[in-house]
Design an enzyme around this catalytic site. Structure first.
Site, PDB file in Angstrom:
ATOM      1  N   HIS A 127       0.848  -1.186   0.000  1.00  0.00           N
ATOM      2  CA  HIS A 127       0.000   0.000   0.000  1.00  0.00           C
ATOM      3  C   HIS A 127       0.881   1.232   0.000  1.00  0.00           C
ATOM      4  O   HIS A 127       1.934   1.231   0.626  1.00  0.00           O
ATOM      5  CB  HIS A 127      -0.934   0.023   1.219  1.00  0.00           C
ATOM      6  CG  HIS A 127      -2.115   0.899   1.021  1.00  0.00           C
ATOM      7  ND1 HIS A 127      -2.070   2.251   1.221  1.00  0.00           N
ATOM      8  CD2 HIS A 127      -3.368   0.616   0.578  1.00  0.00           C
ATOM      9  CE1 HIS A 127      -3.247   2.756   0.936  1.00  0.00           C
ATOM     10  NE2 HIS A 127      -4.061   1.797   0.527  1.00  0.00           N
ATOM     11  N   ASP A 130      -8.029  -5.173  -0.091  1.00  0.00           N
ATOM     12  CA  ASP A 130      -8.549  -6.012  -1.167  1.00  0.00           C
ATOM     13  C   ASP A 130      -8.185  -7.482  -1.019  1.00  0.00           C
ATOM     14  O   ASP A 130      -8.667  -8.322  -1.770  1.00  0.00           O
ATOM     15  CB  ASP A 130      -8.035  -5.506  -2.524  1.00  0.00           C
ATOM     16  CG  ASP A 130      -8.708  -4.209  -2.911  1.00  0.00           C
ATOM     17  OD1 ASP A 130      -9.901  -4.060  -2.603  1.00  0.00           O
ATOM     18  OD2 ASP A 130      -8.044  -3.344  -3.509  1.00  0.00           O
TER      19      ASP A 130
HETATM   20  N1  CMC Z   1       4.114  -7.605  -5.019  1.00  0.00           N
HETATM   21  C1  CMC Z   1       5.457  -7.584  -5.198  1.00  0.00           C
HETATM   22  N2  CMC Z   1       6.239  -6.485  -5.009  1.00  0.00           N
HETATM   23  C2  CMC Z   1       5.618  -5.373  -4.629  1.00  0.00           C
HETATM   24  C3  CMC Z   1       4.221  -5.311  -4.422  1.00  0.00           C
HETATM   25  C4  CMC Z   1       3.469  -6.482  -4.625  1.00  0.00           C
HETATM   26  N3  CMC Z   1       2.141  -6.485  -4.443  1.00  0.00           N
HETATM   27  N4  CMC Z   1       3.874  -4.057  -4.051  1.00  0.00           N
HETATM   28  C5  CMC Z   1       5.020  -3.345  -4.023  1.00  0.00           C
HETATM   29  N5  CMC Z   1       6.074  -4.141  -4.363  1.00  0.00           N
HETATM   30  C6  CMC Z   1       7.494  -3.762  -4.368  1.00  0.00           C
HETATM   31  C7  CMC Z   1       7.810  -2.904  -5.577  1.00  0.00           C
HETATM   32  O1  CMC Z   1       8.255  -3.702  -6.663  1.00  0.00           O
HETATM   33  C8  CMC Z   1       8.917  -2.029  -5.018  1.00  0.00           C
HETATM   34  O2  CMC Z   1      10.103  -2.808  -4.956  1.00  0.00           O
HETATM   35  P1  CMC Z   1      11.543  -2.107  -5.191  1.00  0.00           P
HETATM   36  O3  CMC Z   1      11.688  -1.104  -4.083  1.00  0.00           O
HETATM   37  O4  CMC Z   1      12.503  -3.219  -5.147  1.00  0.00           O
HETATM   38  O5  CMC Z   1      11.464  -1.457  -6.545  1.00  0.00           O
HETATM   39  C9  CMC Z   1       8.484  -1.772  -3.578  1.00  0.00           C
HETATM   40  O6  CMC Z   1       7.698  -2.916  -3.224  1.00  0.00           O
HETATM   41  C10 CMC Z   1       7.663  -0.508  -3.379  1.00  0.00           C
HETATM   42  O7  CMC Z   1       6.547  -0.573  -4.278  1.00  0.00           O
HETATM   43  P2  CMC Z   1       5.980   0.653  -5.111  1.00  0.00           P
HETATM   44  O8  CMC Z   1       5.359   0.121  -6.340  1.00  0.00           O
HETATM   45  O9  CMC Z   1       7.061   1.692  -5.256  1.00  0.00           O
HETATM   46  O10 CMC Z   1       4.911   1.201  -4.091  1.00  0.00           O
HETATM   47  P3  CMC Z   1       3.709   2.143  -4.467  1.00  0.00           P
HETATM   48  O11 CMC Z   1       3.385   2.876  -3.237  1.00  0.00           O
HETATM   49  O12 CMC Z   1       4.027   2.937  -5.684  1.00  0.00           O
HETATM   50  O13 CMC Z   1       2.534   1.125  -4.874  1.00  0.00           O
HETATM   51  C11 CMC Z   1       0.712  -0.357  -4.710  1.00  0.00           C
HETATM   52  C12 CMC Z   1       1.517   0.741  -4.013  1.00  0.00           C
HETATM   53  C13 CMC Z   1      -0.529  -0.652  -3.872  1.00  0.00           C
HETATM   54  C14 CMC Z   1       0.271   0.130  -6.088  1.00  0.00           C
HETATM   55  C15 CMC Z   1       1.573  -1.628  -4.836  1.00  0.00           C
HETATM   56  O14 CMC Z   1       1.944  -2.106  -3.565  1.00  0.00           O
HETATM   57  C16 CMC Z   1       0.880  -2.724  -5.638  1.00  0.00           C
HETATM   58  O15 CMC Z   1       0.970  -2.745  -6.866  1.00  0.00           O
HETATM   59  N6  CMC Z   1       0.170  -3.688  -4.945  1.00  0.00           N
HETATM   60  C17 CMC Z   1      -0.596  -4.698  -5.642  1.00  0.00           C
HETATM   61  C18 CMC Z   1      -1.927  -4.113  -6.114  1.00  0.00           C
HETATM   62  C19 CMC Z   1      -2.898  -3.907  -4.975  1.00  0.00           C
HETATM   63  O16 CMC Z   1      -3.114  -4.770  -4.131  1.00  0.00           O
HETATM   64  N7  CMC Z   1      -3.547  -2.738  -4.983  1.00  0.00           N
HETATM   65  C20 CMC Z   1      -4.591  -2.399  -4.005  1.00  0.00           C
HETATM   66  C21 CMC Z   1      -4.192  -1.323  -3.071  1.00  0.00           C
HETATM   67  S1  CMC Z   1      -5.340  -1.170  -1.684  1.00  0.00           S
HETATM   68  C22 CMC Z   1      -6.807  -0.566  -2.416  1.00  0.00           C
HETATM   69  C23 CMC Z   1      -6.683   0.862  -2.742  1.00  0.00           C
HETATM   70  O17 CMC Z   1      -6.873   1.701  -1.841  1.00  0.00           O
HETATM   71  O18 CMC Z   1      -6.365   1.172  -3.904  1.00  0.00           O
END
Ligand code: CMC
Length: 428
Positions: A307, A364
């Site tokens: 998140h 989710d």
């Molecule tokens: N699986 C594997 N790796 C992950 C995941 C995941 N679900 N989420 C984040 N990471 C890794 C990402 O690759 C990055 O690694 P590194 O630092 O080595 O590059 C690190 O963790 C930080 O991730 P980020 O993408 O920079 O974080 P963000 O804040 O931009 O993204 C997120 C947040 C929710 C989009 C992401 O965690 C994600 O894609 N999760 C899966 C989709 C999901 O469950 N979304 C629902 C969110 S809750 C409902 C809502 O309010 O939207």
């Protein structure tokens, strides 16, 4: 403590005001920085950028705190009705008995949608994803209520637009599902409460005497409350930015629905169940999927994990996990996917990749399992999220308009070609 921050650039210092919220969060106000220094700030994905001040929702990602207008999500999910929470978010206070009765009666009066909406619905192929249908039909409300086009018209007009969308969205959402099935639609039953009416429109079939199970209606009420607002997330920011151009409420909400649809946001609940099903079909072992999620050359992510703001746990996920166990037990549903989800959570929470990055199950991860137990089909999961988020979108839109916030318009750093002369096509 100083209430100013200082930026030094090219040997010159610029003083920037620091503003503080009621929960002691602090922000550097950079609004005059460009005029004084020529600098803008750059923050991909707005990871550390506040777009507004807001009195609606407080969230502390480190402590796992979520409050609507000061009330904890735990208490609201335990004791409130979804429409009470909607009123709280939109108008700022919990309603008195008479305020609630009026609000509820106003919504109930407007649950029908114009018959011509059915004609538009009939034009969609039955394979249409219900999120696309929902977004389009909400946008189409502007055609049926042209007086809603001007968001500055009058407080009464805004109130009517708010009531109409709260009343009609469940009808439209249920109809989007019926369209997918190719079944005739059900009309609202105004003798029922918000959740039971929605369930009846979703599940009743002609000649059937349908009565929503109270366990199902209560679980739905809780799920909608848990989704009702989440401050400046992707879809809410979309609603605010569309509304900031003085576009109508319905256009702004339609845009919010589209933003919610993506699998990184609300679309994750559908993606989680599809992932868990894929694990089940693959034999139930989670390691292969964990390895894929950790592989930087593989776009696969563990859906329902991670998140932007929660870094220890998502309080909504805690409530939903507990509710999933109890709802499945009460309904006598034995879903093998729940065990896979619990196994996956356990493995991920002890894996250094997930621990180091503070990736925990989000709202989710378990919500889809409850939706399934309630009989909601997978394609409708994100529609359920949208139904829940509607009061939050409305509250944020209303706050933005009442504060008369300026049009949203970020800046950029241009990285393209420098000025160059045009050449005729034959000379290229
Ligand atoms: N699986 C594997 N790796 C992950 C995941 C995941 N679900 N989420 C984040 N990471 C890794 C990402 O690759 C990055 O690694 P590194 O630092 O080595 O590059 C690190 O963790 C930080 O991730 P980020 O993408 O920079 O974080 P963000 O804040 O931009 O993204 C997120 C947040 C929710 C989009 C992401 O965690 C994600 O894609 N999760 C899966 C989709 C999901 O469950 N979304 C629902 C969110 S809750 C409902 C809502 O309010 O939207």
């Amino acid at each position: 403590m100083s209430d100013k921050a200082i930026i030094t650039y090219n040997g010159q210092s610029y003083e920037l005001p620091v503003i503080e919220g009621t929960e002691n969060e602090k922000a550097v106000d950079i609004s005059k920085l460009r005029a004084e220094s020529g600098l803008i700030t750059l923050d991909f994905g707005y990871k550390n950028t506040g777009a507004t001040t807001s009195a609606i929702t407080f969230l502390d990602g480190e402590e796992g705190i979520l409050r609507y207008r000061g009330y904890s999500i735990e208490e609201l999910a335990e004791s409130a009705s979804f429409l009470e929470v909607a009123y709280l978010l939109i108008f700022g206070e919990l309603p008195t008995k008479s305020e609630f009765e009026k609000f509820n009666a106003d919504i109930t009066k407007h649950t029908l949608v114009h018959e011509e909406i059915k004609n538009i619905l009939d034009g969609f192929p039955s394979k249409s994803h219900p999120m696309g249908v929902l977004s389009s039909l909400i946008s189409s409300l502007t055609a049926f209520y042209p007086e809603s086009l001007d968001p500055n018209r009058s407080a009464d007009q805004v109130y009517l637009s708010v009531i109409r969308i709260l009343a009609k969205m469940p009808t439209i959402a249920a109809w989007a599902y019926k369209n997918e099935l190719g079944h005739p639609v059900n009309y609202p039953d105004n003798s029922l409460d918000y959740c039971s009416n929605f369930l009846k429109m979703m599940f009743a079939i002609p000649s059937d005497v349908y009565k929503a199970d109270s366990v199902v209606a209560d679980a739905l009420n809780k799920l909608l409350i848990l989704h009702a607002d989440h401050e400046q997330n992707c879809s809410t920011s979309t609603v605010r930015i569309v509304g900031s151009s003085h576009a109508s409420l319905y256009s702004a909400i339609s845009a919010g629905i589209s933003a919610l649809w993506g699998p990184l946001h609300g679309g994750a609940n559908q993606a989680v169940i599809e992932m868990l099903e894929a694990i089940r079909k693959d034999g139930g072992g989670v390691q292969k999927f964990m390895d894929k999620a950790k592989d930087k050359d593989d776009p696969f992510r563990l859906m329902g994990f991670g998140h932007r703001v929660y870094k220890n746990f998502d309080p909504r996920a805690k409530i939903i996990k507990k509710a999933a166990d109890s709802v499945l037990a009460k309904l006598g549903v034995n879903d093998p996917v729940l065990e896979i989800a619990k196994g996956l959570e356990e493995v991920a929470l002890s894996d250094p990749y997930f621990v180091e990055r503070k990736l925990y199950p989000n709202v989710d991860f378990y919500s889809g399992i409850i939706y399934r137990a309630l009989g909601i089909p997978t394609q409708m999961f994100t529609v359920m999220f949208a139904l829940g988020r509607l009061p939050g979108w409305i509250a944020q839109w209303k706050e933005m308009r009442e504060n008369n916030e300026p049009i949203g318009r970020p800046r950029q750093i241009y990285t393209g070609a420098k000025a160059r002369p045009f050449t005729n096509i034959g000379d290229r």
